[in-house]
Design a protein around this motif. Sequence first.
Motif, PDB file in Angstrom:
ATOM      1  N   ALA A  16     -20.401  -2.519  34.831  1.00  0.00           N
ATOM      2  CA  ALA A  16     -21.762  -2.930  35.207  1.00  0.00           C
ATOM      3  C   ALA A  16     -22.810  -1.849  34.971  1.00  0.00           C
ATOM      4  N   ASP A  17     -22.447  -0.575  35.100  1.00  0.00           N
ATOM      5  CA  ASP A  17     -23.430   0.504  34.970  1.00  0.00           C
ATOM      6  C   ASP A  17     -23.504   1.122  33.587  1.00  0.00           C
ATOM      7  N   SER A  18     -22.760   0.593  32.631  1.00  0.00           N
ATOM      8  CA  SER A  18     -22.757   1.175  31.289  1.00  0.00           C
ATOM      9  C   SER A  18     -24.008   0.773  30.504  1.00  0.00           C
ATOM     10  N   PRO A  19     -24.672   1.733  29.861  1.00  0.00           N
ATOM     11  CA  PRO A  19     -25.810   1.397  28.995  1.00  0.00           C
ATOM     12  C   PRO A  19     -25.355   0.839  27.650  1.00  0.00           C
ATOM     13  N   ASP A  20     -24.037   0.811  27.402  1.00  0.00           N
ATOM     14  CA  ASP A  20     -23.514   0.358  26.114  1.00  0.00           C
ATOM     15  C   ASP A  20     -22.928  -1.051  26.139  1.00  0.00           C
ATOM     16  N   ASN A  21     -23.103  -1.780  27.251  1.00  0.00           N
ATOM     17  CA  ASN A  21     -22.684  -3.181  27.275  1.00  0.00           C
ATOM     18  C   ASN A  21     -23.480  -3.944  26.227  1.00  0.00           C
ATOM     19  N   CYS A  22     -22.861  -4.953  25.655  1.00  0.00           N
ATOM     20  CA  CYS A  22     -23.515  -5.774  24.639  1.00  0.00           C
ATOM     21  C   CYS A  22     -23.286  -7.241  25.002  1.00  0.00           C
ATOM     22  N   VAL A  23     -24.353  -7.911  25.465  1.00  0.00           N
ATOM     23  CA  VAL A  23     -24.261  -9.284  25.949  1.00  0.00           C
ATOM     24  C   VAL A  23     -25.247 -10.151  25.168  1.00  0.00           C
ATOM     25  N   GLU A  24     -24.735 -11.139  24.483  1.00  0.00           N
ATOM     26  CA  GLU A  24     -25.600 -12.079  23.774  1.00  0.00           C
ATOM     27  C   GLU A  24     -26.016 -13.180  24.745  1.00  0.00           C
ATOM     28  N   ILE A  25     -27.314 -13.399  24.872  1.00  0.00           N
ATOM     29  CA  ILE A  25     -27.870 -14.446  25.726  1.00  0.00           C
ATOM     30  C   ILE A  25     -28.229 -15.625  24.829  1.00  0.00           C
ATOM     31  N   GLN A  26     -27.754 -16.812  25.192  1.00  0.00           N
ATOM     32  CA  GLN A  26     -28.009 -18.016  24.407  1.00  0.00           C
ATOM     33  C   GLN A  26     -28.590 -19.094  25.311  1.00  0.00           C
ATOM     34  N   PHE A  27     -29.684 -19.720  24.871  1.00  0.00           N
ATOM     35  CA  PHE A  27     -30.261 -20.868  25.584  1.00  0.00           C
ATOM     36  C   PHE A  27     -30.155 -22.087  24.680  1.00  0.00           C
ATOM     37  N   GLY A  28     -29.517 -23.139  25.214  1.00  0.00           N
ATOM     38  CA  GLY A  28     -29.377 -24.373  24.454  1.00  0.00           C
ATOM     39  C   GLY A  28     -30.723 -25.024  24.195  1.00  0.00           C
ATOM     40  N   LEU A  29     -30.818 -25.676  23.046  1.00  0.00           N
ATOM     41  CA  LEU A  29     -32.049 -26.376  22.674  1.00  0.00           C
ATOM     42  C   LEU A  29     -31.870 -27.879  22.853  1.00  0.00           C
ATOM     43  N   SER A  30     -32.909 -28.531  23.385  1.00  0.00           N
ATOM     44  CA  SER A  30     -32.894 -29.982  23.498  1.00  0.00           C
ATOM     45  C   SER A  30     -33.039 -30.572  22.115  1.00  0.00           C
ATOM     46  N   ARG A  31     -32.343 -31.681  21.897  1.00  0.00           N
ATOM     47  CA  ARG A  31     -32.483 -32.368  20.606  1.00  0.00           C
ATOM     48  C   ARG A  31     -33.858 -32.991  20.550  1.00  0.00           C
ATOM     49  N   ARG A  32     -34.511 -32.820  19.431  1.00  0.00           N
ATOM     50  CA  ARG A  32     -35.872 -33.357  19.271  1.00  0.00           C
ATOM     51  C   ARG A  32     -35.859 -34.657  18.543  1.00  0.00           C
TER      52      ARG A  32
END
Length: 188
Positions: free
Chosen positions: A172-188
């Motif tokens: 939790a305290d590492s500055p080297d964590n790598c987390v991809e954040i993804q937000f789903g898109l509504s179908r248009r």
Amino acid sequence: MTAVSADGNGFVSAKDLDICPEADQHLHHGENMMQHKTVASQLVLFRRECLTIPQVAGFADRHCAAIRDEAARCGLAVAGPWIFVSHGLPDNPDQQYWVDFCLPVAPPLDASLADGAALKELEAFSCISETYKGKLADLFAAGYAPLLREAARAGEQLSGQSREVYWRWLGADSPDNCVEIQFGLSRR
């Protein structure tokens, strides 16, 4: 792919997955850079819990350890990094929402799973994404918030499902964590 092993928190460490040393390819150096992408479907071993945002870290430790142990017991090979799927992530940190703690695995020949763990196909996912590098405490302010601002400026309509892909987790305290954040898109 490798057999499941993990650090003391139940997370698969960088040395255990061939894909984790490549985590830097997911970082966009410089300013935040929202990307549009479609993530392919994948088989995951998972557990689901209804939680508040402050509860996630504690339950992640417990569920990830249990999932890791179940995968090892069943001889399932890890096929990717941990994915936390949020359904209706709230603005209010005290409001509950559903979280799926997921470990991608190779298809089993014949796995009998213990109570609480289940296999499912995580559906293909059209999303916007950005990769955050840093401490867990800054994930929302320095990861989620900039991506949501960019999405609002671009007029994106979000589906209500989001995912965190833990490409590199060093604590939790590492500055080297790598987390991809993804937000789903509504179908248009």
